[in-house]
Design an enzyme around this catalytic site. Structure first.
Site, mmCIF file in Angstrom:
data_model
loop_
_atom_site.group_PDB
_atom_site.id
_atom_site.type_symbol
_atom_site.label_atom_id
_atom_site.label_comp_id
_atom_site.label_asym_id
_atom_site.label_seq_id
_atom_site.Cartn_x
_atom_site.Cartn_y
_atom_site.Cartn_z
ATOM 1 N N TYR A 130 5.720 5.072 -6.664
ATOM 2 C CA TYR A 130 6.749 4.437 -7.219
ATOM 3 C C TYR A 130 6.167 3.772 -8.525
ATOM 4 O O TYR A 130 6.709 2.551 -8.971
ATOM 5 C CB TYR A 130 7.669 3.515 -6.232
ATOM 6 C CG TYR A 130 8.083 4.290 -5.483
ATOM 7 C CD1 TYR A 130 8.505 5.846 -5.361
ATOM 8 C CD2 TYR A 130 9.305 3.686 -4.513
ATOM 9 C CE1 TYR A 130 9.369 6.165 -4.618
ATOM 10 C CE2 TYR A 130 10.068 4.000 -3.540
ATOM 11 C CZ TYR A 130 9.889 5.513 -3.463
ATOM 12 O OH TYR A 130 10.938 6.181 -2.764
ATOM 13 N N LYS A 177 -1.829 10.057 4.044
ATOM 14 C CA LYS A 177 -1.827 11.611 4.031
ATOM 15 C C LYS A 177 -3.283 11.892 3.508
ATOM 16 O O LYS A 177 -3.158 12.534 2.438
ATOM 17 C CB LYS A 177 -0.543 12.090 3.367
ATOM 18 C CG LYS A 177 -0.575 13.657 3.448
ATOM 19 C CD LYS A 177 -0.259 13.991 4.793
ATOM 20 C CE LYS A 177 -0.397 15.698 4.940
ATOM 21 N NZ LYS A 177 -0.093 16.189 6.219
ATOM 22 N N ASP A 210 2.729 12.367 8.597
ATOM 23 C CA ASP A 210 3.350 13.515 9.589
ATOM 24 C C ASP A 210 3.316 13.319 11.109
ATOM 25 O O ASP A 210 4.367 13.455 11.523
ATOM 26 C CB ASP A 210 3.157 14.984 8.919
ATOM 27 C CG ASP A 210 1.516 15.031 8.779
ATOM 28 O OD1 ASP A 210 0.916 14.069 8.602
ATOM 29 O OD2 ASP A 210 1.175 16.114 8.871
ATOM 30 N N ASP A 234 9.192 3.110 1.941
ATOM 31 C CA ASP A 234 10.585 3.199 1.582
ATOM 32 C C ASP A 234 11.445 4.250 2.636
ATOM 33 O O ASP A 234 12.201 3.769 3.242
ATOM 34 C CB ASP A 234 10.662 3.948 0.286
ATOM 35 C CG ASP A 234 12.420 3.722 -0.295
ATOM 36 O OD1 ASP A 234 13.091 2.981 0.390
ATOM 37 O OD2 ASP A 234 12.754 4.301 -1.120
#
Ligand code: ATP
Length: 343
Positions: A130, A177, A210, A234
């Site tokens: 973002y 990740k 994940d 978010d």
């Protein structure tokens, strides 16, 4: 004379309805606040400002240090940066803290909420995907940059550990990740491990986003404090809100070293705006975080307990919780419930 002077941004859509409810509950808890009301979002444009986040809003928060904010929409397609993103960046509100706890008695319209959830999402608020930096490389190809800095990673992980310490929590989990974003999430994890070493009495572990998504869907009660970058935070915040009964329930805080702005996780809900049926709980609980922040822990506790009692009783709750009460009726029920609690 009021005890405090704080900034109030009523916001758009259901914002004015839920902020009014929240002001009433705070006053009933005996905390006297002189609210400095300023406008942002579509409301600011409607009032004649040329931008949705006028400078006067930032000045007010800089002066008062603490603000309570309703949801603000950003007009699409007019070239304005998101009000929320801009506010967080301008005031360097780098930590977005979202405690998500189950409520007894929630009768959600959706699937049955989970019981026993008590987790906190600590989301980095100023960079990551973002960052707002994107451009067209060539026709038909867009590049969006994910920015990860050592400084922002360190302060957000530190914030998570400090939160753990002050709230008596036991474990921080860094969400990442790294296998795909080796450099950026690699940096985040390296810094997180360094910070964790400074807190040997608080457990630390790591989980890929994940893997976390799967585990949290099976058993959200197994999580404590989760720290992660902006986009992950978010998405995970809204998902966790759904797990305990919906967006109308979950509070949030945006905290920096100098300023803090408290707001619900939900948006301006245009579909129900102006009907007087919005659930005020999320903003009321955000105000509880605000009251704790300014040292009014007792009032925060009484408001939260009263709100939880009303939700558990279930007969004076709004439509999203399966009831038929208006925002006003639910607010009045909270105030009455508070009167029955020790001062
Ligand atoms: P934004 O893009 O501004 O974040 P959003 O797309 O997440 O907004 P919301 O405005 O939060 O959407 O609304 C999503 C759904 O949740 C809508 O159906 C809305 O009516 C409902 N909702 C949100 N907040 C509340 C609330 N306080 N009380 C009742 N329903 C709510």
């Amino acid at each position: 004379m009021a005890d405090y002077r704080l900034t109030l941004i009523p916001g758009d859509g259901i914002g004015p309805e839920v902020t009014e409810a929240t002001q009433r509950v705070i006053a009933a808890a005996g905390v006297s606040i002189d609210w400095e009301e300023v406008y942002a979002g579509q409301t600011a444009l409607d009032k004649g400002f040329d931008v949705p986040l006028p400078e006067v809003v930032l000045e007010s928060i800089r002066k008062n240090r603490v603000g309570l904010k309703g949801p603000c929409g950003t007009p699409i397609g007019k070239g304005f940066t998101s009000v929320n993103v801009r506010l967080r960046q301008a005031l360097d509100l780098y930590a977005c803290v979202r405690p998500t706890r189950s409520f007894l008695g929630v009768r959600s319209r959706a699937a049955r909420p989970f019981e026993g959830v008590d987790l906190v999402i600590v989301r980095e608020n100023t960079e990551g995907l973002y960052s707002g930096i994107e451009h067209q490389v060539v026709d038909g190809v867009i590049e969006t940059l994910k920015i990860v800095t050592e400084r922002a990673s360190r302060r957000i992980v530190k914030h998570a550990f400090e939160y753990c310490r002050s709230e008596g929590r036991r474990r921080v989990t860094a969400i990442h990740k790294q296998r795909v974003m080796k450099l950026s999430d690699g940096l985040f994890l390296r810094v997180a491990r360094e910070v964790a070493e400074e807190y040997p009495f608080i457990a630390y572990d790591e989980m890929s986003i994940d893997n976390m998504a799967m585990k949290i869907a099976l058993d959200p009660t197994a999580f404590d404090v989760l720290v992660m970058e902006n986009l992950f935070g978010d998405v995970v915040s809204d998902m966790c809100a759904g797990m305990v009964g919906g967006l109308g329930l979950v509070p949030g805080a945006n905290i920096g070293d100098r300023y803090a702005v408290f707001e619900a996780v939900h948006g301006s809900a245009p579909d129900i705006a102006g009907k007087g049926i919005a659930n005020p709980t999320a903003l009321i609980l955000s105000a509880c975080l605000m009251l704790k922040h300014i040292g009014e822990r007792r009032a925060a506790w009484r408001i939260e307990m009263a709100t939880r009692k009303v939700i558990e009783a279930g007969d004076r709750v709004t439509g999203d919780l399966g009831g038929s009460a208006t925002t006003r009726e639910m607010t009045e029920a909270i105030i009455v419930a508070m009167e029955g609690l020790p001062k």
